[in-house]
Design an enzyme around this catalytic site. Structure first.
Site, short mmCIF file in Angstrom:
data_model
loop_
_atom_site.label_atom_id
_atom_site.label_comp_id
_atom_site.label_asym_id
_atom_site.label_seq_id
_atom_site.Cartn_x
_atom_site.Cartn_y
_atom_site.Cartn_z
N ASP A 81 0.63 -16.88 -20.22
CA ASP A 81 1.34 -16.59 -18.97
C ASP A 81 0.88 -17.62 -17.94
O ASP A 81 -0.30 -17.70 -17.63
CB ASP A 81 1.01 -15.16 -18.53
CG ASP A 81 1.90 -14.66 -17.41
OD1 ASP A 81 2.43 -15.49 -16.64
OD2 ASP A 81 2.06 -13.42 -17.29
N ASP A 92 7.01 -18.40 -12.51
CA ASP A 92 6.08 -17.59 -13.29
C ASP A 92 6.77 -17.32 -14.63
O ASP A 92 7.90 -16.83 -14.64
CB ASP A 92 5.83 -16.30 -12.49
CG ASP A 92 4.90 -15.31 -13.17
OD1 ASP A 92 4.38 -15.60 -14.25
OD2 ASP A 92 4.72 -14.21 -12.58
N HIS A 169 8.19 -8.42 -10.79
CA HIS A 169 7.91 -8.41 -9.35
C HIS A 169 8.77 -9.43 -8.62
O HIS A 169 9.19 -10.43 -9.21
CB HIS A 169 6.43 -8.73 -9.10
CG HIS A 169 5.94 -9.92 -9.88
ND1 HIS A 169 5.85 -11.17 -9.34
CD2 HIS A 169 5.57 -10.05 -11.20
CE1 HIS A 169 5.42 -12.03 -10.27
NE2 HIS A 169 5.25 -11.37 -11.41
N HIS A 177 3.22 -11.47 -5.77
CA HIS A 177 3.81 -10.13 -5.89
C HIS A 177 4.19 -9.69 -4.48
O HIS A 177 3.35 -9.22 -3.73
CB HIS A 177 2.82 -9.14 -6.50
CG HIS A 177 2.57 -9.38 -7.96
ND1 HIS A 177 2.68 -8.40 -8.90
CD2 HIS A 177 2.23 -10.51 -8.64
CE1 HIS A 177 2.41 -8.91 -10.10
NE2 HIS A 177 2.12 -10.18 -9.96
N GLU A 202 9.42 -9.37 -16.59
CA GLU A 202 8.43 -9.52 -17.67
C GLU A 202 8.22 -8.24 -18.47
O GLU A 202 7.29 -7.48 -18.21
CB GLU A 202 7.10 -10.04 -17.14
CG GLU A 202 6.55 -9.35 -15.92
CD GLU A 202 5.24 -10.01 -15.46
OE1 GLU A 202 4.38 -10.30 -16.31
OE2 GLU A 202 5.09 -10.23 -14.25
N GLU A 295 8.51 -13.60 -20.24
CA GLU A 295 8.76 -13.59 -18.78
C GLU A 295 9.50 -14.85 -18.35
O GLU A 295 9.21 -15.95 -18.81
CB GLU A 295 7.42 -13.53 -18.02
CG GLU A 295 7.58 -13.54 -16.50
CD GLU A 295 6.27 -13.38 -15.76
OE1 GLU A 295 5.21 -13.74 -16.32
OE2 GLU A 295 6.30 -12.90 -14.61
#
Ligand code: MN
Ligand code: MN
Length: 310
Positions: A81, A92, A169, A177, A202, A295
């Site tokens: 990640d 992300d 998020h 976040h 995710e 994700e």
């Protein structure tokens, strides 16, 4: 602004591919996270958070401490990640791979049966499908509850279980976040996403109970607030952290090198107990079952969304 997101997204997609290609038996996790972080910078990005490499039942928030001796083993289910930002605009993304997946794993010493190996491939396929279906659902006006419903259904249709207490998020500039959670299960959440929202979606898939729990260890931290501190080295370290990382997560490993180890741990504990720093505890699946994750980061549009980390 969208150009910044696109640049960050391209960097993450490229580095994700390079990192995935590196995965093999006996690779040190420390080498993998350091490579990933260096490559983000080489491609012109900043690191948005330490590269997470979470193995098997470890679900999230593991990054190497300095001197980490952990190595990958054939058959391990590895979640990588990573995040990059360009001028604070964050991308992300995460991917799951099985160590040695291009080899004939049944002939190797993995400690797993053939069925267990096949189950891991199924979990990775399913989590990828859940992510794709979620992305197809995203557009201006959709509720976050609907996204969770699509994720959950995709996973349970395969006889597997979503991790219910981990979520995607929203993100904002320099904020990883930013308040709104994107669930991985059906929820009565009528909050609507709108055009321009930036979402990290995710899903996590397991064959266990589908909940994660905190472990004692934490290797990733985030600046919370300035605090009156008696120890001068603690004040200095907190000041450096705020200056270098703002409110973005950082690795203990990044600052440990400049400070003597025993003092580093002492200062760290002091900053956490003073509530100047937030510790991200390593998360593991409660029943010790293995977990797969996928994700992407998307920007919400009127009739769909733009995936920036493809
Ligand atoms: Mn992530
Ligand atoms: Mn995320």
């Amino acid at each position: 602004m969208n150009e910044m997101y696109e640049k960050a997204g391209n960097i993450v997609a490229n580095v994700r591919k390079l990192a995935t290609d590196m995965v093999e038996e006996d690779l040190k996790v420390l080498d993998l996270v350091e490579f990933t972080e260096q490559e983000i910078k080489k491609l012109g990005g900043e690191i948005a958070f330490p590269c997470n490499v979470s193995i098997n039942e470890i679900t999230a928030h593991y990054t190497s401490p300095s001197g980490d001796k952990t190595v990958l083993k054939n058959g391990d289910l590895v979640k990588i990640d990573l995040g990059a930002h360009v001028d604070g605009y964050i991308a992300d993304s995460a991917i799951s791979v099985i160590v040695g997946e291009n080899l004939d794993l049944s002939s190797r010493d993995t400690g797993l049966t053939e069925d267990e190996i096949q189950l891991q491939f199924k979990m990775i396929d399913t989590v990828g499908q859940a992510l794709e279906n979620a992305i197809s659902t995203v557009k201006d006006g959709v509720t976050v509850g609907k996204i969770g419903e699509v994720v959950e259904k995709t996973i349970t249709d395969q006889g597997l279980t979503p991790v219910s207490n981990l979520t995607g998020h929203t993100m904002e500039r320099y904020i990883l976040h930013s308040g709104l959670s994107i669930p991985n299960i059906k929820e009565e959440n009528k909050h609507k996403i709108v055009e321009g929202d930036v979402l990290a979606i995710e899903p996590f898939v397991t064959n266990g109970v589908g909940r994660v729990t905190d472990m004692n260890d934490a290797y990733i931290f985030r600046f919370l607030r300035d605090r009156p501190l008696r120890m001068a080295p603690a004040r200095k370290m907190l000041h450096e952290i705020a200056k270098n990382y703002r409110n973005l997560p950082f690795a203990g490993r990044w600052i440990e090198e400049s400070i003597k180890t025993r003092q580093f741990n002492l200062i760290l504990r002091n900053l956490i107990s003073s509530r100047a720093l937030y510790p991200y505890h390593v998360l593991k699946e409660k029943s010790n079952a293995r977990v797969a994750q996928a994700e992407h980061t998307v920007i919400v549009e009127p009739g769909g969304c733009q995936v920036i980390t493809k």
